[in-house]
Design a protein around this motif. Structure first.
Motif, PDB file in Angstrom:
ATOM      1  N   GLU A 157       0.852  -1.210  -0.094  1.00 10.92           N
ATOM      2  CA  GLU A 157      -0.042  -0.093   0.062  1.00 10.92           C
ATOM      3  C   GLU A 157       1.070   1.135   0.158  1.00 10.92           C
ATOM      4  OE1 GLU A 157      -1.943   0.416   3.990  1.00 10.92           O
ATOM      5  OE2 GLU A 157      -1.075  -1.797   4.090  1.00 10.92           O
ATOM      6  N   TYR A 158       2.241   1.080   0.211  1.00  6.45           N
ATOM      7  CA  TYR A 158       3.124   2.373   0.104  1.00  6.45           C
ATOM      8  C   TYR A 158       4.057   2.263  -0.973  1.00  6.45           C
ATOM      9  CZ  TYR A 158       1.389   2.633   4.857  1.00  6.45           C
ATOM     10  OH  TYR A 158       0.804   2.753   6.001  1.00  6.45           O
ATOM     11  N   ILE A 159       3.648   1.538  -2.176  1.00  7.82           N
ATOM     12  CA  ILE A 159       4.621   1.354  -3.076  1.00  7.82           C
ATOM     13  C   ILE A 159       4.106   2.203  -4.336  1.00  7.82           C
ATOM     14  CG2 ILE A 159       5.473  -0.082  -5.121  1.00  7.82           C
ATOM     15  CD1 ILE A 159       5.221  -2.457  -3.023  1.00  7.82           C
ATOM     16  N   ALA A 160       5.055   3.143  -4.807  1.00  6.91           N
ATOM     17  CA  ALA A 160       4.804   4.101  -5.891  1.00  6.91           C
ATOM     18  C   ALA A 160       4.464   3.392  -7.078  1.00  6.91           C
ATOM     19  CB  ALA A 160       5.942   4.957  -5.895  1.00  6.91           C
ATOM     20  N   PRO A 161       3.274   4.198  -7.921  1.00  3.24           N
ATOM     21  CA  PRO A 161       2.824   3.541  -9.224  1.00  3.24           C
ATOM     22  C   PRO A 161       4.109   3.180 -10.175  1.00  3.24           C
ATOM     23  CG  PRO A 161       1.745   5.365  -8.570  1.00  3.24           C
ATOM     24  CD  PRO A 161       2.853   5.266  -7.597  1.00  3.24           C
ATOM     25  N   GLU A 162       5.084   3.911 -10.262  1.00  2.38           N
ATOM     26  CA  GLU A 162       6.017   3.618 -11.433  1.00  2.38           C
ATOM     27  C   GLU A 162       6.998   2.136 -10.846  1.00  2.38           C
ATOM     28  OE1 GLU A 162       7.858   6.782  -8.329  1.00  2.38           O
ATOM     29  OE2 GLU A 162       6.086   6.313  -9.416  1.00  2.38           O
ATOM     30  N   ARG A 163       6.934   2.015  -9.591  1.00  2.18           N
ATOM     31  CA  ARG A 163       7.392   0.735  -9.119  1.00  2.18           C
ATOM     32  C   ARG A 163       6.693  -0.514  -9.469  1.00  2.18           C
ATOM     33  NH1 ARG A 163       9.203   1.132  -3.226  1.00  2.18           N
ATOM     34  NH2 ARG A 163      10.227  -0.918  -3.651  1.00  2.18           N
ATOM     35  N   MET A 175       8.888   9.849  -1.752  1.00  3.71           N
ATOM     36  CA  MET A 175       8.072  11.247  -1.497  1.00  3.71           C
ATOM     37  C   MET A 175       6.660  10.232  -1.576  1.00  3.71           C
ATOM     38  SD  MET A 175      10.363  13.450  -0.932  1.00  3.71           S
ATOM     39  CE  MET A 175      11.142  12.352  -0.213  1.00  3.71           C
ATOM     40  N   TRP A 176       6.313   9.402  -2.572  1.00  3.94           N
ATOM     41  CA  TRP A 176       4.979   8.841  -2.487  1.00  3.94           C
ATOM     42  C   TRP A 176       4.586   8.236  -1.350  1.00  3.94           C
ATOM     43  CZ3 TRP A 176       0.918   8.062  -6.078  1.00  3.94           C
ATOM     44  CH2 TRP A 176       0.097   7.241  -5.888  1.00  3.94           C
ATOM     45  N   SER A 177       5.825   7.242  -0.849  1.00  3.62           N
ATOM     46  CA  SER A 177       5.415   6.615   0.328  1.00  3.62           C
ATOM     47  C   SER A 177       5.128   7.696   1.654  1.00  3.62           C
ATOM     48  CB  SER A 177       6.796   5.961   0.835  1.00  3.62           C
ATOM     49  OG  SER A 177       6.935   4.834  -0.047  1.00  3.62           O
ATOM     50  N   PHE A 192      -4.962   3.285  -0.079  1.00  5.58           N
ATOM     51  CA  PHE A 192      -5.019   2.625  -1.228  1.00  5.58           C
ATOM     52  C   PHE A 192      -5.272   1.125  -0.686  1.00  5.58           C
ATOM     53  CE2 PHE A 192      -2.091   6.061  -2.642  1.00  5.58           C
ATOM     54  CZ  PHE A 192      -3.223   6.649  -3.578  1.00  5.58           C
ATOM     55  N   LYS A 193      -5.284   0.864   0.575  1.00  4.71           N
ATOM     56  CA  LYS A 193      -5.243  -0.532   0.990  1.00  4.71           C
ATOM     57  C   LYS A 193      -6.591  -0.969   0.700  1.00  4.71           C
ATOM     58  CE  LYS A 193      -4.495  -3.483   5.144  1.00  4.71           C
ATOM     59  NZ  LYS A 193      -4.124  -3.455   6.610  1.00  4.71           N
ATOM     60  N   ARG A 194      -6.552  -2.468   0.096  1.00  2.00           N
ATOM     61  CA  ARG A 194      -7.857  -3.067  -0.225  1.00  2.00           C
ATOM     62  C   ARG A 194      -7.973  -4.490   0.566  1.00  2.00           C
ATOM     63  NH1 ARG A 194      -8.660   1.781  -1.313  1.00  2.00           N
ATOM     64  NH2 ARG A 194      -9.093   2.327  -3.330  1.00  2.00           N
ATOM     65  N   LYS A 195      -8.737  -5.386  -0.046  1.00  2.00           N
ATOM     66  CA  LYS A 195      -8.872  -6.769   0.677  1.00  2.00           C
ATOM     67  C   LYS A 195      -7.653  -7.626   0.326  1.00  2.00           C
ATOM     68  CE  LYS A 195     -11.939  -8.373  -2.843  1.00  2.00           C
ATOM     69  NZ  LYS A 195     -13.303  -9.046  -3.347  1.00  2.00           N
ATOM     70  N   ASP A 196      -6.868  -7.219  -0.747  1.00  2.00           N
ATOM     71  CA  ASP A 196      -5.769  -8.204  -1.153  1.00  2.00           C
ATOM     72  C   ASP A 196      -4.713  -7.319  -1.976  1.00  2.00           C
ATOM     73  OD1 ASP A 196      -6.520  -8.076  -4.219  1.00  2.00           O
ATOM     74  OD2 ASP A 196      -8.138  -9.489  -3.555  1.00  2.00           O
ATOM     75  N   ILE A 197      -3.587  -7.832  -2.097  1.00  2.00           N
ATOM     76  CA  ILE A 197      -2.373  -7.195  -2.583  1.00  2.00           C
ATOM     77  C   ILE A 197      -2.591  -6.716  -4.010  1.00  2.00           C
ATOM     78  CG2 ILE A 197       0.323  -7.817  -3.234  1.00  2.00           C
ATOM     79  CD1 ILE A 197       0.555  -9.275  -0.963  1.00  2.00           C
ATOM     80  N   ALA A 204      -3.393   1.637  -6.112  1.00  2.00           N
ATOM     81  CA  ALA A 204      -2.317   2.638  -6.083  1.00  2.00           C
ATOM     82  C   ALA A 204      -1.754   3.364  -7.399  1.00  2.00           C
ATOM     83  CB  ALA A 204      -0.860   2.002  -5.401  1.00  2.00           C
ATOM     84  N   ALA A 205      -2.233   2.271  -8.359  1.00  2.00           N
ATOM     85  CA  ALA A 205      -1.589   2.854  -9.900  1.00  2.00           C
ATOM     86  C   ALA A 205      -2.826   3.553 -10.395  1.00  2.00           C
ATOM     87  CB  ALA A 205      -1.383   1.485 -10.557  1.00  2.00           C
ATOM     88  N   SER A 206      -3.876   3.315  -9.970  1.00  2.00           N
ATOM     89  CA  SER A 206      -5.107   3.930 -10.925  1.00  2.00           C
ATOM     90  C   SER A 206      -5.860   4.828 -10.018  1.00  2.00           C
ATOM     91  CB  SER A 206      -5.770   2.979 -11.781  1.00  2.00           C
ATOM     92  OG  SER A 206      -6.419   1.927 -10.578  1.00  2.00           O
ATOM     93  N   ARG A 207      -6.308   4.779  -9.085  1.00  2.09           N
ATOM     94  CA  ARG A 207      -6.941   5.601  -8.141  1.00  2.09           C
ATOM     95  C   ARG A 207      -6.401   6.740  -7.370  1.00  2.09           C
ATOM     96  NH1 ARG A 207     -11.906   2.922  -6.302  1.00  2.09           N
ATOM     97  NH2 ARG A 207     -12.182   5.139  -5.378  1.00  2.09           N
ATOM     98  N   ASP A 208      -7.039   7.782  -7.241  1.00  2.00           N
ATOM     99  CA  ASP A 208      -6.702   9.104  -6.614  1.00  2.00           C
ATOM    100  C   ASP A 208      -7.065   8.802  -5.151  1.00  2.00           C
ATOM    101  OD1 ASP A 208      -5.522  10.420  -8.537  1.00  2.00           O
ATOM    102  OD2 ASP A 208      -7.303  11.108  -9.210  1.00  2.00           O
TER     103      ASP A 208
END
Length: 522
Positions: A157-163, A175-177, A192-197, A204-208
């Motif tokens: 939940e703390y990983i940046a979209p580019e990674r 900075m994202w983290s 961004f935390k959801r029910k599964d990874i 994290a990649a698509s939602r604001d």
């Protein structure tokens, strides 16, 4: 990766924290090597850094081939524990936490170290001090990654979209983290935390992040830190400038100790003041593991100069006449040299105060015109970084390392808009006082503090408490008729005081060239 124990250093009579590497007993012995290397990466990354917001590493010891990291003991609680048990923090305190974390990260980024796992669990609060811990998956400039194929280091939940897309981590990823951490600290949950990874990574990649009234004045900073494109993301000092206007003193997050039962039956006392957890002695380690750490310096080889006392052989009498003639010849040469040295040089010629071997030639310089309102000449081959764009910003140039005992010479220029029309000597005196009082600066020595009107110089040296690196620096403050304040700092990191002095002396021509070329253009 490990368990952190509270321990007592019987030699120095102080309490410390020791991180033990815990391996799965069923794991293949060969699998221990990557884990050991990650632990050593953590220790070496943290040991390179000298900042009150970064946990201090005292030492690494080995037992049965497995490393233990000896660190300073932080008496406080993790931000994750506070959020889980006490709920979200007030906006002003969240800003203070973010402010200190960003300052620590910026110090790490300046040394070429990325954390890659910033999250509440790796942030400790001890009174009004905020400490960033656990550099276990940090990346150091020039070092290869230690993660396995297909692994994505960090907490989902703390990983940046580019990674998530497979790109390399950069300072923007840290900075994202921080942005995710600030949101969670103010709201009580991750955006961004959801029910599964998989769902978490997709969010994290698509939602604001969803707006929340509890975020209040933090919203512009969080939005800036959570831009999907790294190039558009707010930088450390831009965020620091914003948070500085919001931050308030932290309320101590104390309370009675809470005992938490762990899965393996051990007991961990959180926020323990005097209680100690006693456990049975551990069984001897029978796993095959890599050998203990190799010494930093290789052993002496034949022909190397050492401090060992060598046997003294009696003089050979048949060489006595030759030795006597040689001594007479040396005396004659010394007399001639002294006589020549006492004579004045021919008109139009000047003697150099230093031997050519003592200094390095000035490499080709290139003029740098900066938007911050100054120009400077630095060697063309030096690398430029702009780590802190914003109202109070800096630009850094770093040279190549030419001596194994010293790091590369570095020059940083910063414009300080918060201290317009400030007395330059007072400004540097404050810096000097701060350096002297810092517990991270051992043996701090002010070499010179000089006022030159529109410039002032502070030269100083100290040994970093973490890692033992000797730092020699010269800070020159500039001002113009409008009162603008610019601060130029030349820094050299070395392994010893002798290496620092030699390196600083050798770099004098390029230092003088850089200092003499600086001009304020606004």
């Amino acid at each position: 990766m490990g368990v952190v124990w509270r321990a007592h250093d019987e030699y120095l009579h102080r309490d410390v924290a020791i991180k033990e590497l815990r391996l799965d007993e069923s794991a293949d012995p060969s699998e221990s090597e990557p884990a050991v290397r990650r632990v050593l990466r953590e220790a070496r990354a943290a040991a390179q850094l000298r900042h009150p917001g970064i946990v201090t590493v005292h030492d690494v010891v080995t037992d049965d081939g497995l490393p233990w990291i000896v660190m300073e003991l932080i008496e406080g609680r993790s931000l994750a524990d506070i959020l889980d048990h006490d709920g979200p923090l007030p906006v002003e305190e969240v800003a203070q936490v973010g402010l200190q974390v960003l300052r620590a990260l910026d110090a790490a980024h300046q040394r070429g170290i990325l954390h890659r796992d910033v999250k509440p669990g790796n942030i400790m609060l001890d009174g009004d001090r905020v400490v960033l811990t656990d550099f276990g998956i940090a990346v150091i400039d020039g070092a290869s990654a230690l993660t396995g194929t297909g692994q994505l280091p960090g907490s989902p939940e703390y990983i940046a979209p580019e990674r998530i897309d497979g790109h390399e981590a950069t300072t923007a990823a840290d900075m994202w983290s921080v942005g995710v951490t600030l949101y969670g600290a103010a709201v009580g949950r991750s955006p961004f935390k959801r029910k599964d990874i998989q769902s978490t990574l997709a969010a994290a990649a698509s939602r604001d992040p969803d707006p929340d009234q509890r975020i209040g004045r933090l919203w512009p900073v969080i939005q800036g830190l959570l831009r999907k494109q790294p190039a558009e993301r707010m930088t450390a000092v831009a965020a620091i400038d914003r948070l500085s206007t919001i931050a308030a003193t932290l309320t101590p997050q104390g309370g009675p100790p809470r005992t938490v039962a762990l899965a393996d039956g051990l007991t961990w006392i959180d926020n323990a003041g005097s209680p100690v957890t006693d456990v049975d002695p551990t069984a001897p380690n029978t796993r095959t593991a890599p050998p203990p750490l190799m010494p930093v310096h290789p052993p002496a080889m034949p022909g190397d100069v050492t401090l060992d006392v060598g046997p003294v052989r009696p003089p050979n009498r048949k060489h006595g006449v030759l030795l006597g003639l040689g001594a007479a010849f040396v005396v004659a040469v010394v007399v001639v040299v002294i006589t020549l040295a006492s004579q004045s040089p021919p008109q139009g010629q000047h003697q150099s105060p230093q031997s050519p071997a003592d200094v390095s030639p000035v490499p080709e310089l290139a003029l740098q015109e900066e938007k911050l309102g100054f120009q400077i000449q630095v060697p063309k081959a030096w690398t430029r970084s702009e780590s802190q764009p914003g109202v109070q910003s800096d630009v850094t140039w770093t040279g190549a390392r030419t001596n194994p005992d010293s790091g590369a010479l570095q020059v940083q220029v910063r414009r300080d808009d918060a201290n317009v029309r400030t007395s330059l000597v007072d400004y540097l005196s404050t810096l000097d006082n701060s350096n002297d009082k810092s517990r991270d600066n051992l043996g701090y020595t002010r070499i010179a503090l000089e006022d030159h009107g529109k410039t002032a110089d502070l030269e100083y040296e100290y040994t970093a408490a973490s890692g033992g690196t000797v730092v020699h620096a010269l800070t020159r403050a500039f001002t113009n008729d409008s009162g603008r304040l610019y601060v130029l700092t030349l820094t050299l990191y070395s392994n010893s005081a002798e290496a620092a002095q030699d390196g600083w002396k050798a770099a004098k021509p390029v230092r003088d060239a850089i200092l003499g070329s600086f001009r304020i253009t606004v």
